[in-house]
Design a protein around this motif. Sequence first.
Motif, mmCIF file in Angstrom:
data_model
loop_
_atom_site.group_PDB
_atom_site.id
_atom_site.type_symbol
_atom_site.label_atom_id
_atom_site.label_comp_id
_atom_site.label_asym_id
_atom_site.label_seq_id
_atom_site.Cartn_x
_atom_site.Cartn_y
_atom_site.Cartn_z
ATOM 1 N N ASP A 174 0.826 -1.212 0.000
ATOM 2 C CA ASP A 174 0.000 0.000 0.000
ATOM 3 C C ASP A 174 0.857 1.258 0.000
ATOM 4 O OD1 ASP A 174 0.985 -0.251 2.555
ATOM 5 O OD2 ASP A 174 -0.903 0.234 3.557
ATOM 6 N N GLU A 175 2.156 1.106 -0.201
ATOM 7 C CA GLU A 175 3.060 2.257 -0.276
ATOM 8 C C GLU A 175 3.925 2.143 -1.527
ATOM 9 O OE1 GLU A 175 5.129 2.650 3.437
ATOM 10 O OE2 GLU A 175 3.451 3.685 4.375
ATOM 11 N N VAL A 176 3.269 2.113 -2.658
ATOM 12 C CA VAL A 176 3.952 2.101 -3.952
ATOM 13 C C VAL A 176 3.871 3.511 -4.520
ATOM 14 C CG1 VAL A 176 4.006 1.126 -6.270
ATOM 15 C CG2 VAL A 176 3.400 -0.321 -4.311
ATOM 16 N N MET A 177 5.026 4.120 -4.707
ATOM 17 C CA MET A 177 5.096 5.522 -5.089
ATOM 18 C C MET A 177 5.339 5.677 -6.588
ATOM 19 S SD MET A 177 4.914 6.681 -1.981
ATOM 20 C CE MET A 177 5.342 8.404 -2.156
ATOM 21 N N ILE A 178 4.746 6.731 -7.158
ATOM 22 C CA ILE A 178 5.079 7.144 -8.524
ATOM 23 C C ILE A 178 5.539 8.594 -8.464
ATOM 24 C CG2 ILE A 178 4.246 7.572 -10.862
ATOM 25 C CD1 ILE A 178 2.210 5.362 -10.471
ATOM 26 N N PHE A 179 6.749 8.843 -8.976
ATOM 27 C CA PHE A 179 7.277 10.200 -9.096
ATOM 28 C C PHE A 179 7.235 10.592 -10.565
ATOM 29 C CE2 PHE A 179 8.900 8.620 -5.152
ATOM 30 C CZ PHE A 179 8.926 9.718 -4.306
ATOM 31 N N ARG A 180 6.735 11.789 -10.841
ATOM 32 C CA ARG A 180 6.499 12.212 -12.225
ATOM 33 C C ARG A 180 6.837 13.687 -12.375
ATOM 34 N NH1 ARG A 180 0.761 10.685 -14.604
ATOM 35 N NH2 ARG A 180 1.861 8.693 -14.724
ATOM 36 N N THR A 181 7.370 14.057 -13.552
ATOM 37 C CA THR A 181 7.619 15.459 -13.887
ATOM 38 C C THR A 181 6.880 15.782 -15.176
ATOM 39 O OG1 THR A 181 9.804 15.402 -12.852
ATOM 40 C CG2 THR A 181 9.359 17.211 -14.374
ATOM 41 N N VAL A 182 5.987 16.780 -15.117
ATOM 42 C CA VAL A 182 5.223 17.214 -16.282
ATOM 43 C C VAL A 182 5.405 18.717 -16.438
ATOM 44 C CG1 VAL A 182 2.950 17.375 -17.340
ATOM 45 C CG2 VAL A 182 3.530 15.370 -15.962
ATOM 46 N N ASP A 183 5.956 19.138 -17.587
ATOM 47 C CA ASP A 183 6.201 20.565 -17.833
ATOM 48 C C ASP A 183 6.948 21.206 -16.672
ATOM 49 O OD1 ASP A 183 4.915 20.429 -20.292
ATOM 50 O OD2 ASP A 183 2.963 20.893 -19.432
ATOM 51 N N ALA A 184 8.010 20.548 -16.218
ATOM 52 C CA ALA A 184 8.893 21.019 -15.156
ATOM 53 C C ALA A 184 8.234 21.000 -13.776
ATOM 54 C CB ALA A 184 9.425 22.420 -15.455
ATOM 55 N N GLN A 185 6.997 20.540 -13.663
ATOM 56 C CA GLN A 185 6.334 20.424 -12.365
ATOM 57 C C GLN A 185 6.487 19.003 -11.852
ATOM 58 O OE1 GLN A 185 2.010 20.640 -12.162
ATOM 59 N NE2 GLN A 185 2.137 21.761 -10.241
ATOM 60 N N LYS A 186 7.046 18.892 -10.642
ATOM 61 C CA LYS A 186 7.244 17.580 -10.038
ATOM 62 C C LYS A 186 5.992 17.171 -9.283
ATOM 63 C CE LYS A 186 12.221 18.254 -9.569
ATOM 64 N NZ LYS A 186 13.362 18.350 -8.630
ATOM 65 N N MET A 187 5.616 15.897 -9.462
ATOM 66 C CA MET A 187 4.416 15.368 -8.831
ATOM 67 C C MET A 187 4.733 14.010 -8.233
ATOM 68 S SD MET A 187 1.734 16.292 -11.916
ATOM 69 C CE MET A 187 0.312 16.480 -10.862
ATOM 70 N N ALA A 188 3.925 13.612 -7.253
ATOM 71 C CA ALA A 188 4.129 12.309 -6.643
ATOM 72 C C ALA A 188 2.806 11.769 -6.148
ATOM 73 C CB ALA A 188 5.128 12.410 -5.488
ATOM 74 N N GLY A 189 2.698 10.462 -6.090
ATOM 75 C CA GLY A 189 1.482 9.845 -5.584
ATOM 76 C C GLY A 189 1.767 8.499 -4.965
ATOM 77 N N ARG A 190 0.877 8.077 -4.076
ATOM 78 C CA ARG A 190 1.015 6.775 -3.425
ATOM 79 C C ARG A 190 -0.182 5.908 -3.795
ATOM 80 N NH1 ARG A 190 1.234 6.769 2.946
ATOM 81 N NH2 ARG A 190 -1.025 6.926 2.714
ATOM 82 N N PHE A 191 0.072 4.650 -4.093
ATOM 83 C CA PHE A 191 -0.977 3.755 -4.568
ATOM 84 C C PHE A 191 -0.941 2.431 -3.811
ATOM 85 C CE2 PHE A 191 0.028 6.743 -7.840
ATOM 86 C CZ PHE A 191 -1.207 7.138 -8.318
ATOM 87 N N ASP A 192 -2.090 1.807 -3.717
ATOM 88 C CA ASP A 192 -2.247 0.528 -3.031
ATOM 89 C C ASP A 192 -2.380 -0.572 -4.087
ATOM 90 O OD1 ASP A 192 -3.035 -1.706 -1.606
ATOM 91 O OD2 ASP A 192 -4.344 -0.577 -0.250
ATOM 92 N N ILE A 193 -1.324 -1.351 -4.266
ATOM 93 C CA ILE A 193 -1.319 -2.385 -5.292
ATOM 94 C C ILE A 193 -2.355 -3.469 -4.999
ATOM 95 C CG2 ILE A 193 0.062 -4.251 -6.299
ATOM 96 C CD1 ILE A 193 0.677 -1.539 -7.409
ATOM 97 N N ARG A 194 -2.580 -3.757 -3.734
ATOM 98 C CA ARG A 194 -3.579 -4.770 -3.402
ATOM 99 C C ARG A 194 -4.966 -4.342 -3.865
ATOM 100 N NH1 ARG A 194 -2.215 -5.106 2.861
ATOM 101 N NH2 ARG A 194 -2.465 -2.875 2.451
ATOM 102 N N ALA A 195 -5.278 -3.053 -3.689
ATOM 103 C CA ALA A 195 -6.584 -2.552 -4.122
ATOM 104 C C ALA A 195 -6.702 -2.583 -5.641
ATOM 105 C CB ALA A 195 -6.802 -1.139 -3.596
ATOM 106 N N ILE A 196 -5.605 -2.288 -6.342
ATOM 107 C CA ILE A 196 -5.625 -2.303 -7.808
ATOM 108 C C ILE A 196 -5.778 -3.734 -8.312
ATOM 109 C CG2 ILE A 196 -4.260 -1.840 -9.882
ATOM 110 C CD1 ILE A 196 -3.052 0.559 -8.409
ATOM 111 N N ARG A 197 -5.004 -4.643 -7.757
ATOM 112 C CA ARG A 197 -5.093 -6.044 -8.187
ATOM 113 C C ARG A 197 -6.460 -6.634 -7.877
ATOM 114 N NH1 ARG A 197 0.851 -7.897 -5.909
ATOM 115 N NH2 ARG A 197 2.065 -7.337 -7.770
ATOM 116 N N GLY A 198 -7.081 -6.168 -6.805
ATOM 117 C CA GLY A 198 -8.390 -6.678 -6.434
ATOM 118 C C GLY A 198 -9.538 -5.998 -7.144
ATOM 119 N N GLY A 199 -9.228 -5.021 -8.009
ATOM 120 C CA GLY A 199 -10.266 -4.336 -8.769
ATOM 121 C C GLY A 199 -10.987 -3.257 -7.989
#
Length: 240
Positions: A174-199
């Motif tokens: 439940d602590e899988v991070m995505i770091f992303r840069t869009v148009d020089a703006q840095k963004m981040a998010g945390r996702f729960d893989i168990r919830a995604i795999r479970g639909g």
Amino acid sequence: MTVLRVRKTSHRLTVITLALAGLSLAACQPGTDSIVPAGDAGYAAIDVPQGDGVPVRYLLLPGDVVSVQVYGEPELSVAEVSLDNAGMLNLPLIGGVRASGMTADDLSSAIEAAYAAKFVRDPRVAVLVKKTQLRTIAVEGEVALPGVYPYVEGQTLLTALALARSTTEKAKLDEVMIFRTVDAQKMAGRFDIRAIRGGRMPDVALLPGDIVVVGFSGPRGAFLDALRAIPAIGIFRPWR
């Protein structure tokens, strides 16, 4: 699929850098849990489709090579032209046309409008993407095979983890991070893989340059603190 392996030293530096970024976020945004959108609102905030989360249109980037055909106007057609570092195309008569971030169809319409304004009556333009720049994503942390992998259209968080041979037994799902840069703006998010795999939550569409970091299930000092710095599951949040 070819895997571009990351050396051990580079891997450690990446983990340390991401940990420090997360700690900085925690210091700058205290107590944001109650105001950050979660669930459906979080996905809507970054315009990720509900469902499979797969991008359906390719967006041009600097360095891509396209052909531009203006029907009935061979002197205006270009067999190959590259987007420059600013994402612009240089075309006969109309000069610079912004192309980065557009689909081939959108670019065709923009070129038609530019020619119709002054030079050609009812122009018809076709744009074909001939070559794209190498795009990659990185997968770090508690996965079996961390490294840098080629990005392909339609890639998602789950497919990225599959490339890295899935998570380890020590992974905190439940602590899988995505770091992303869009148009020089840095963004981040945390996702729960168990919830995604479970639909229970949609998969997350990835973009070229994304960095996926899988957290540890046990205390690991500053790195675990960095993972906990993002307050909401299932969203991206600007960070500095």
